[in-house]
Design a protein around this motif. Structure first.
Motif, PDB file in Angstrom:
ATOM      1  N   PHE A 232     -42.879 -27.072 -71.062  1.00  0.00           N
ATOM      2  CA  PHE A 232     -43.846 -26.010 -70.789  1.00  0.00           C
ATOM      3  C   PHE A 232     -44.599 -25.623 -72.064  1.00  0.00           C
ATOM      4  CE2 PHE A 232     -40.765 -24.333 -67.294  1.00  0.00           C
ATOM      5  CZ  PHE A 232     -41.060 -25.424 -66.514  1.00  0.00           C
ATOM      6  N   GLU A 233     -43.882 -25.616 -73.187  1.00  0.00           N
ATOM      7  CA  GLU A 233     -44.544 -25.294 -74.459  1.00  0.00           C
ATOM      8  C   GLU A 233     -45.550 -26.381 -74.820  1.00  0.00           C
ATOM      9  OE1 GLU A 233     -45.660 -23.397 -77.862  1.00  0.00           O
ATOM     10  OE2 GLU A 233     -44.334 -22.598 -76.299  1.00  0.00           O
ATOM     11  N   ALA A 234     -45.154 -27.644 -74.667  1.00  0.00           N
ATOM     12  CA  ALA A 234     -46.051 -28.744 -75.009  1.00  0.00           C
ATOM     13  C   ALA A 234     -47.275 -28.777 -74.104  1.00  0.00           C
ATOM     14  CB  ALA A 234     -45.297 -30.076 -74.920  1.00  0.00           C
ATOM     15  N   GLU A 235     -47.112 -28.335 -72.855  1.00  0.00           N
ATOM     16  CA  GLU A 235     -48.216 -28.341 -71.898  1.00  0.00           C
ATOM     17  C   GLU A 235     -49.048 -27.055 -71.950  1.00  0.00           C
ATOM     18  OE1 GLU A 235     -48.762 -30.961 -69.353  1.00  0.00           O
ATOM     19  OE2 GLU A 235     -47.447 -32.085 -70.703  1.00  0.00           O
ATOM     20  N   GLY A 236     -48.696 -26.127 -72.821  1.00  0.00           N
ATOM     21  CA  GLY A 236     -49.434 -24.878 -72.933  1.00  0.00           C
ATOM     22  C   GLY A 236     -49.221 -23.937 -71.762  1.00  0.00           C
ATOM     23  N   LEU A 237     -48.046 -24.002 -71.133  1.00  0.00           N
ATOM     24  CA  LEU A 237     -47.800 -23.212 -69.929  1.00  0.00           C
ATOM     25  C   LEU A 237     -46.996 -21.946 -70.175  1.00  0.00           C
ATOM     26  CD1 LEU A 237     -46.967 -26.158 -67.504  1.00  0.00           C
ATOM     27  CD2 LEU A 237     -49.085 -24.818 -67.571  1.00  0.00           C
ATOM     28  N   LEU A 238     -46.222 -21.897 -71.249  1.00  0.00           N
ATOM     29  CA  LEU A 238     -45.359 -20.730 -71.458  1.00  0.00           C
ATOM     30  C   LEU A 238     -46.160 -19.444 -71.585  1.00  0.00           C
ATOM     31  CD1 LEU A 238     -42.414 -21.777 -73.816  1.00  0.00           C
ATOM     32  CD2 LEU A 238     -42.359 -21.251 -71.382  1.00  0.00           C
ATOM     33  N   ARG A 239     -47.325 -19.523 -72.220  1.00  0.00           N
ATOM     34  CA  ARG A 239     -48.121 -18.303 -72.413  1.00  0.00           C
ATOM     35  C   ARG A 239     -48.685 -17.765 -71.098  1.00  0.00           C
ATOM     36  NH1 ARG A 239     -51.401 -22.494 -74.458  1.00  0.00           N
ATOM     37  NH2 ARG A 239     -53.367 -22.803 -73.314  1.00  0.00           N
ATOM     38  N   ARG A 240     -48.591 -18.531 -70.048  1.00  0.00           N
ATOM     39  CA  ARG A 240     -49.107 -18.095 -68.755  1.00  0.00           C
ATOM     40  C   ARG A 240     -48.080 -17.295 -67.948  1.00  0.00           C
ATOM     41  NH1 ARG A 240     -53.834 -20.518 -67.171  1.00  0.00           N
ATOM     42  NH2 ARG A 240     -54.701 -22.029 -68.665  1.00  0.00           N
ATOM     43  N   PHE A 241     -46.887 -17.144 -68.481  1.00  0.00           N
ATOM     44  CA  PHE A 241     -45.849 -16.352 -67.842  1.00  0.00           C
ATOM     45  C   PHE A 241     -45.476 -15.193 -68.760  1.00  0.00           C
ATOM     46  CE2 PHE A 241     -45.649 -20.449 -65.818  1.00  0.00           C
ATOM     47  CZ  PHE A 241     -45.317 -20.163 -64.494  1.00  0.00           C
TER      48      PHE A 241
ATOM     49  N   GLU B  55     -38.171 -16.813 -69.948  1.00  0.00           N
ATOM     50  CA  GLU B  55     -37.177 -16.715 -68.887  1.00  0.00           C
ATOM     51  C   GLU B  55     -37.845 -16.628 -67.516  1.00  0.00           C
ATOM     52  OE1 GLU B  55     -33.901 -17.107 -68.920  1.00  0.00           O
ATOM     53  OE2 GLU B  55     -34.091 -17.590 -71.055  1.00  0.00           O
ATOM     54  N   GLY B  56     -38.983 -15.950 -67.452  1.00  0.00           N
ATOM     55  CA  GLY B  56     -39.712 -15.871 -66.194  1.00  0.00           C
ATOM     56  C   GLY B  56     -40.210 -17.226 -65.740  1.00  0.00           C
ATOM     57  N   ALA B  57     -40.690 -18.023 -66.705  1.00  0.00           N
ATOM     58  CA  ALA B  57     -41.146 -19.373 -66.373  1.00  0.00           C
ATOM     59  C   ALA B  57     -39.981 -20.229 -65.881  1.00  0.00           C
ATOM     60  CB  ALA B  57     -41.796 -20.017 -67.596  1.00  0.00           C
ATOM     61  N   LEU B  58     -38.843 -20.129 -66.553  1.00  0.00           N
ATOM     62  CA  LEU B  58     -37.676 -20.908 -66.146  1.00  0.00           C
ATOM     63  C   LEU B  58     -37.162 -20.484 -64.776  1.00  0.00           C
ATOM     64  CD1 LEU B  58     -35.710 -20.995 -69.505  1.00  0.00           C
ATOM     65  CD2 LEU B  58     -36.704 -22.965 -68.339  1.00  0.00           C
ATOM     66  N   GLU B  59     -37.184 -19.179 -64.510  1.00  0.00           N
ATOM     67  CA  GLU B  59     -36.715 -18.703 -63.219  1.00  0.00           C
ATOM     68  C   GLU B  59     -37.589 -19.234 -62.087  1.00  0.00           C
ATOM     69  OE1 GLU B  59     -35.808 -14.492 -60.861  1.00  0.00           O
ATOM     70  OE2 GLU B  59     -36.549 -14.467 -62.916  1.00  0.00           O
ATOM     71  N   ARG B  60     -38.917 -19.218 -62.303  1.00  0.00           N
ATOM     72  CA  ARG B  60     -39.804 -19.714 -61.256  1.00  0.00           C
ATOM     73  C   ARG B  60     -39.649 -21.220 -61.073  1.00  0.00           C
ATOM     74  NH1 ARG B  60     -40.786 -19.165 -56.585  1.00  0.00           N
ATOM     75  NH2 ARG B  60     -42.876 -19.655 -55.796  1.00  0.00           N
TER      76      ARG B  60
ATOM     77  N   ALA C  38     -46.898 -26.916 -57.466  1.00  0.00           N
ATOM     78  CA  ALA C  38     -46.721 -25.482 -57.249  1.00  0.00           C
ATOM     79  C   ALA C  38     -46.612 -24.738 -58.573  1.00  0.00           C
ATOM     80  CB  ALA C  38     -45.488 -25.225 -56.388  1.00  0.00           C
ATOM     81  N   PHE C  39     -45.910 -25.310 -59.531  1.00  0.00           N
ATOM     82  CA  PHE C  39     -45.722 -24.625 -60.816  1.00  0.00           C
ATOM     83  C   PHE C  39     -47.047 -24.460 -61.543  1.00  0.00           C
ATOM     84  CE2 PHE C  39     -44.426 -24.271 -65.281  1.00  0.00           C
ATOM     85  CZ  PHE C  39     -43.503 -23.241 -65.184  1.00  0.00           C
ATOM     86  N   LEU C  40     -47.863 -25.524 -61.583  1.00  0.00           N
ATOM     87  CA  LEU C  40     -49.147 -25.419 -62.280  1.00  0.00           C
ATOM     88  C   LEU C  40     -50.103 -24.489 -61.550  1.00  0.00           C
ATOM     89  CD1 LEU C  40     -48.028 -27.795 -63.971  1.00  0.00           C
ATOM     90  CD2 LEU C  40     -50.379 -28.637 -64.096  1.00  0.00           C
ATOM     91  N   LEU C  41     -50.090 -24.521 -60.230  1.00  0.00           N
ATOM     92  CA  LEU C  41     -50.969 -23.621 -59.487  1.00  0.00           C
ATOM     93  C   LEU C  41     -50.584 -22.167 -59.711  1.00  0.00           C
ATOM     94  CD1 LEU C  41     -51.435 -25.516 -56.102  1.00  0.00           C
ATOM     95  CD2 LEU C  41     -53.194 -25.068 -57.827  1.00  0.00           C
ATOM     96  N   GLU C  42     -49.294 -21.877 -59.712  1.00  0.00           N
ATOM     97  CA  GLU C  42     -48.870 -20.499 -59.941  1.00  0.00           C
ATOM     98  C   GLU C  42     -49.147 -20.064 -61.365  1.00  0.00           C
ATOM     99  OE1 GLU C  42     -45.058 -19.336 -58.556  1.00  0.00           O
ATOM    100  OE2 GLU C  42     -45.252 -20.428 -56.661  1.00  0.00           O
ATOM    101  N   ALA C  43     -49.132 -21.011 -62.283  1.00  0.00           N
ATOM    102  CA  ALA C  43     -49.473 -20.686 -63.670  1.00  0.00           C
ATOM    103  C   ALA C  43     -50.978 -20.531 -63.861  1.00  0.00           C
ATOM    104  CB  ALA C  43     -48.946 -21.770 -64.606  1.00  0.00           C
ATOM    105  N   GLY C  44     -51.759 -20.935 -62.858  1.00  0.00           N
ATOM    106  CA  GLY C  44     -53.203 -20.866 -62.982  1.00  0.00           C
ATOM    107  C   GLY C  44     -53.764 -21.862 -63.972  1.00  0.00           C
ATOM    108  N   ALA C  45     -53.077 -22.989 -64.117  1.00  0.00           N
ATOM    109  CA  ALA C  45     -53.451 -23.988 -65.113  1.00  0.00           C
ATOM    110  C   ALA C  45     -54.246 -25.116 -64.471  1.00  0.00           C
ATOM    111  CB  ALA C  45     -52.208 -24.555 -65.792  1.00  0.00           C
TER     112      ALA C  45
END
Length: 245
Positions: A24-33, A37-42, A71-78
């Motif tokens: 998630f960090e490498a893909e730039g997704l962590l900042r979207r949660f 822990e919230g990202a991992l839970e989802r 689903a994960f990328l869509l919920e992240a809005g990425a």
């Protein structure tokens, strides 16, 4: 002896957590949660939801991976990798994009060993006195790869997975098929898994000796369920079991 694989022999949850955070960090997704822990839970919730669809036959093993990634990328809005974000909502990943995204996650996963440290000593303590097989709610090809990467595939005579059986635990047909593959009656077989219901209680209901491997040891076992908190206790427990029912 029949064994579950994920979170019994292989630390699925631990390796998933470490790999997912790096991915998630490498893909730039962590900042979207709000939090990591919230990202991992989802991510875990999506895995459980779509994996359940796989176990019922609604999705193939590959399709459930694709649905989790989408689903994960869509919920992240990425936006899909390689595309610039625009003012419109992000589109779902194509099959090829979802496969590539999941493969990048898998590369982080492969960095982790994941074999629990008590596995090899337990197998050594139980050999040659016991024969060993595997029964997993998963895909056979996938678990073959996991076991070979862990260096333990040759310790087990048979590997049966829900993908090839057409039955998933807790269905008794899954346990009985594994006993048949070993050529043993259910009452002469013990099954060890990390779930008190799907593994231990379900194995008991099928006529085997179910054993719950509760590594967290956070709660007392349900009534009637045999529990160990580590595999070092398994040989002693097995000696207390009758040879057949």
């Amino acid at each position: 002896m029949l064994w579950d694989i994920d979170d019994t022999l292989f630390d699925y949850s631990g390796t998933d957590r470490a790999a997912a955070l790096r991915h998630f960090e490498a893909e730039g997704l962590l900042r979207r949660f709000p939090t990591p822990e919230g990202a991992l839970e989802r991510w875990r919730e999506l895995m459980e939801f779509h994996y359940a669809r796989y176990l019922t036959g609604e999705l193939t093993f590959t399709e459930q991976r694709r649905e989790r990634a989408r689903a994960f990328l869509l919920e992240a809005g990425a936006a899909p990798p390689g595309e610039a974000a625009d003012d419109g909502p992000p589109r779902p990943l194509t099959d090829a994009e979802a496969d590539a995204w999941f493969e990048r996650y898998g590369a982080h996963r492969r960095v982790e060993s994941g074999l629990f440290p008590d596995v090899l000593p337990a197998l050594a303590a139980l050999s040659p006195g016991y024969r060993h097989g595997l029964l997993s709610n998963s895909d056979a090809e996938h678990q073959e790869g996991t076991l070979r990467s862990l260096g333990i595939r040759d310790r087990f005579e048979v590997l049966l997975c829900s993908s090839q059986l057409g039955h998933a635990k807790p269905a008794p047909e899954a346990f009985l098929a594994a006993c048949e593959a070993l050529g043993l009656p259910p009452g002469s077989v013990a099954y060890v898994g990390d779930r008190p219901d799907v593994d231990a209680a379900a194995a008991d209901a099928a006529g085997l000796h179910g054993i719950w491997l509760d590594r967290a040891a956070a709660l007392p076992p349900p009534p009637g369920v045999r529990r160990i908190t580590g595999l070092t206790a398994l040989p002693d427990l097995l000696r207390t079991l009758p040879a057949g029912r």
